[in-house]
Design a protein around this motif. Sequence first.
Motif, mmCIF file in Angstrom:
data_model
loop_
_atom_site.group_PDB
_atom_site.id
_atom_site.type_symbol
_atom_site.label_atom_id
_atom_site.label_comp_id
_atom_site.label_asym_id
_atom_site.label_seq_id
_atom_site.Cartn_x
_atom_site.Cartn_y
_atom_site.Cartn_z
ATOM 1 N N THR A 148 0.384 -1.214 0.509
ATOM 2 C CA THR A 148 -0.007 -0.017 -0.048
ATOM 3 C C THR A 148 0.664 1.028 -0.272
ATOM 4 O OG1 THR A 148 -1.917 -1.376 1.626
ATOM 5 C CG2 THR A 148 -1.798 1.311 0.953
ATOM 6 N N LEU A 149 0.867 2.344 -1.060
ATOM 7 C CA LEU A 149 1.224 3.141 -0.897
ATOM 8 C C LEU A 149 0.293 4.684 -0.117
ATOM 9 C CD1 LEU A 149 2.022 3.059 -4.337
ATOM 10 C CD2 LEU A 149 3.804 2.879 -2.891
ATOM 11 N N ARG A 150 0.794 5.383 0.377
ATOM 12 C CA ARG A 150 0.029 6.600 0.950
ATOM 13 C C ARG A 150 1.318 7.762 1.234
ATOM 14 N NH1 ARG A 150 -0.771 2.977 5.377
ATOM 15 N NH2 ARG A 150 -2.778 3.556 4.762
ATOM 16 N N GLU A 151 0.842 8.676 1.541
ATOM 17 C CA GLU A 151 1.069 10.286 1.684
ATOM 18 C C GLU A 151 2.695 10.098 2.348
ATOM 19 O OE1 GLU A 151 0.384 14.983 2.235
ATOM 20 O OE2 GLU A 151 -1.283 13.230 2.545
ATOM 21 N N GLY A 152 3.889 10.934 2.308
ATOM 22 C CA GLY A 152 5.009 11.100 2.276
ATOM 23 C C GLY A 152 5.656 9.618 1.972
ATOM 24 N N ASP A 153 5.311 8.419 1.253
ATOM 25 C CA ASP A 153 6.012 7.439 0.139
ATOM 26 C C ASP A 153 6.909 8.205 -0.890
ATOM 27 O OD1 ASP A 153 5.183 5.827 2.131
ATOM 28 O OD2 ASP A 153 3.826 4.672 1.376
ATOM 29 N N SER A 154 7.669 7.189 -0.819
ATOM 30 C CA SER A 154 8.827 7.678 -2.509
ATOM 31 C C SER A 154 9.402 6.199 -2.798
ATOM 32 C CB SER A 154 9.957 8.549 -2.149
ATOM 33 O OG SER A 154 10.503 8.080 -1.104
ATOM 34 N N GLY A 155 9.322 6.227 -3.890
ATOM 35 C CA GLY A 155 10.160 4.834 -4.809
ATOM 36 C C GLY A 155 9.678 5.262 -6.460
ATOM 37 N N PRO A 156 9.438 4.195 -7.128
ATOM 38 C CA PRO A 156 9.640 3.636 -8.080
ATOM 39 C C PRO A 156 8.408 3.379 -7.765
ATOM 40 C CG PRO A 156 10.633 1.853 -7.530
ATOM 41 C CD PRO A 156 10.998 3.312 -6.369
ATOM 42 N N GLU A 157 7.470 3.015 -7.129
ATOM 43 C CA GLU A 157 6.578 2.478 -6.997
ATOM 44 C C GLU A 157 5.398 3.763 -7.022
ATOM 45 O OE1 GLU A 157 5.262 -0.168 -3.813
ATOM 46 O OE2 GLU A 157 6.343 -1.612 -5.038
ATOM 47 N N VAL A 158 5.835 4.956 -6.122
ATOM 48 C CA VAL A 158 4.242 5.468 -6.791
ATOM 49 C C VAL A 158 5.411 6.020 -7.480
ATOM 50 C CG1 VAL A 158 4.919 8.174 -5.460
ATOM 51 C CG2 VAL A 158 5.188 6.161 -4.463
ATOM 52 N N THR A 159 5.888 6.258 -9.003
ATOM 53 C CA THR A 159 6.146 7.078 -9.794
ATOM 54 C C THR A 159 5.022 6.134 -11.245
ATOM 55 O OG1 THR A 159 8.707 7.477 -10.055
ATOM 56 C CG2 THR A 159 8.498 7.546 -11.750
ATOM 57 N N GLU A 160 5.362 4.713 -10.685
ATOM 58 C CA GLU A 160 4.548 3.727 -12.045
ATOM 59 C C GLU A 160 3.353 4.456 -11.247
ATOM 60 O OE1 GLU A 160 2.742 -0.303 -12.020
ATOM 61 O OE2 GLU A 160 4.574 -0.233 -11.093
ATOM 62 N N ILE A 198 -14.477 3.397 -5.609
ATOM 63 C CA ILE A 198 -13.815 2.580 -5.219
ATOM 64 C C ILE A 198 -13.892 2.428 -3.479
ATOM 65 C CG2 ILE A 198 -11.490 1.376 -4.454
ATOM 66 C CD1 ILE A 198 -10.987 2.512 -7.441
ATOM 67 N N ARG A 199 -13.979 1.201 -2.685
ATOM 68 C CA ARG A 199 -14.348 1.965 -1.260
ATOM 69 C C ARG A 199 -13.451 0.378 -0.227
ATOM 70 N NH1 ARG A 199 -19.772 4.214 -1.355
ATOM 71 N NH2 ARG A 199 -20.991 4.165 -2.852
ATOM 72 N N GLY A 200 -12.986 0.017 -0.803
ATOM 73 C CA GLY A 200 -11.738 -0.626 -0.213
ATOM 74 C C GLY A 200 -11.116 -0.456 0.260
ATOM 75 N N ASP A 201 -10.332 0.850 0.309
ATOM 76 C CA ASP A 201 -9.627 1.291 0.571
ATOM 77 C C ASP A 201 -9.995 2.917 1.497
ATOM 78 O OD1 ASP A 201 -7.932 -0.531 -0.504
ATOM 79 O OD2 ASP A 201 -7.387 0.148 -2.032
ATOM 80 N N GLU A 202 -8.769 3.083 1.874
ATOM 81 C CA GLU A 202 -8.867 4.612 3.008
ATOM 82 C C GLU A 202 -8.926 5.530 1.385
ATOM 83 O OE1 GLU A 202 -5.878 5.029 5.782
ATOM 84 O OE2 GLU A 202 -6.974 3.410 6.299
ATOM 85 N N THR A 203 -9.670 6.542 1.801
ATOM 86 C CA THR A 203 -9.503 7.688 1.286
ATOM 87 C C THR A 203 -8.145 8.659 0.829
ATOM 88 O OG1 THR A 203 -11.987 8.568 1.066
ATOM 89 C CG2 THR A 203 -10.553 10.267 0.371
ATOM 90 N N GLY A 204 -7.703 8.332 -0.499
ATOM 91 C CA GLY A 204 -6.673 8.763 -1.387
ATOM 92 C C GLY A 204 -5.510 8.437 -0.632
#
Length: 220
Positions: A148-160, A198-204
Amino acid sequence: MSTPPEQRQPPRRPVLEPTHVVRRRRTEALAELVREFRENESRPPEPVHEPIVVHVEPPTADEATEELPPVPSRGRRARPADDGLTLRRAALVVGVTAAALMGFGAALLLPGPGNDGAAQRAAAPPHRSPAAVAPAERQSTDPDGPGTLREGDSGPEVTELQQRLLRVPDIYDHGSTDGRYDATLAAAVARFQLWYGIRGDETGVYGNDTRRDLESRATL
């Protein structure tokens, strides 16, 4: 020849003309009203009473203060005058109690003989930085699923993620692909979740449900 008897005609009934009964008008009540009206007009007008303001001087301090008679005592003992001995005893007891508590707390905090804290440092787990611990712990305990990616993360997955969002119209227009999950990217993810239900994940938060839907709509 004998003459026939004369035929007698039946007597005529007198014609009754309609009569109109003239009732006597009740003029007594009207005359009474007129008489009362004239009497009221002939009476002199009643005098109008004007309010008179009376200024009362406030009572002086001597008049307002009245000394009450002493209340007789009903069998109560007279309270002895405090000579200060009771207060000194109470202060002495409080001081001794506070000193005893401070000494007991210092004895608990001070290390024993030969104990320099080496055992405590050895038993403590090694310190690890939050950056190194967060990804592994988040993958095992994150309710939105591993990766899971959220605000504050970084890296190639965020670029994708940024590149996939750029392929969806009106979601992340003119967005950056610098690999940082900032507030702008979080708002774009929240907009994508809202528009596509989409309701399964947190907003954002870019969780498993958001990832599957985005990958099915935008391929790289």
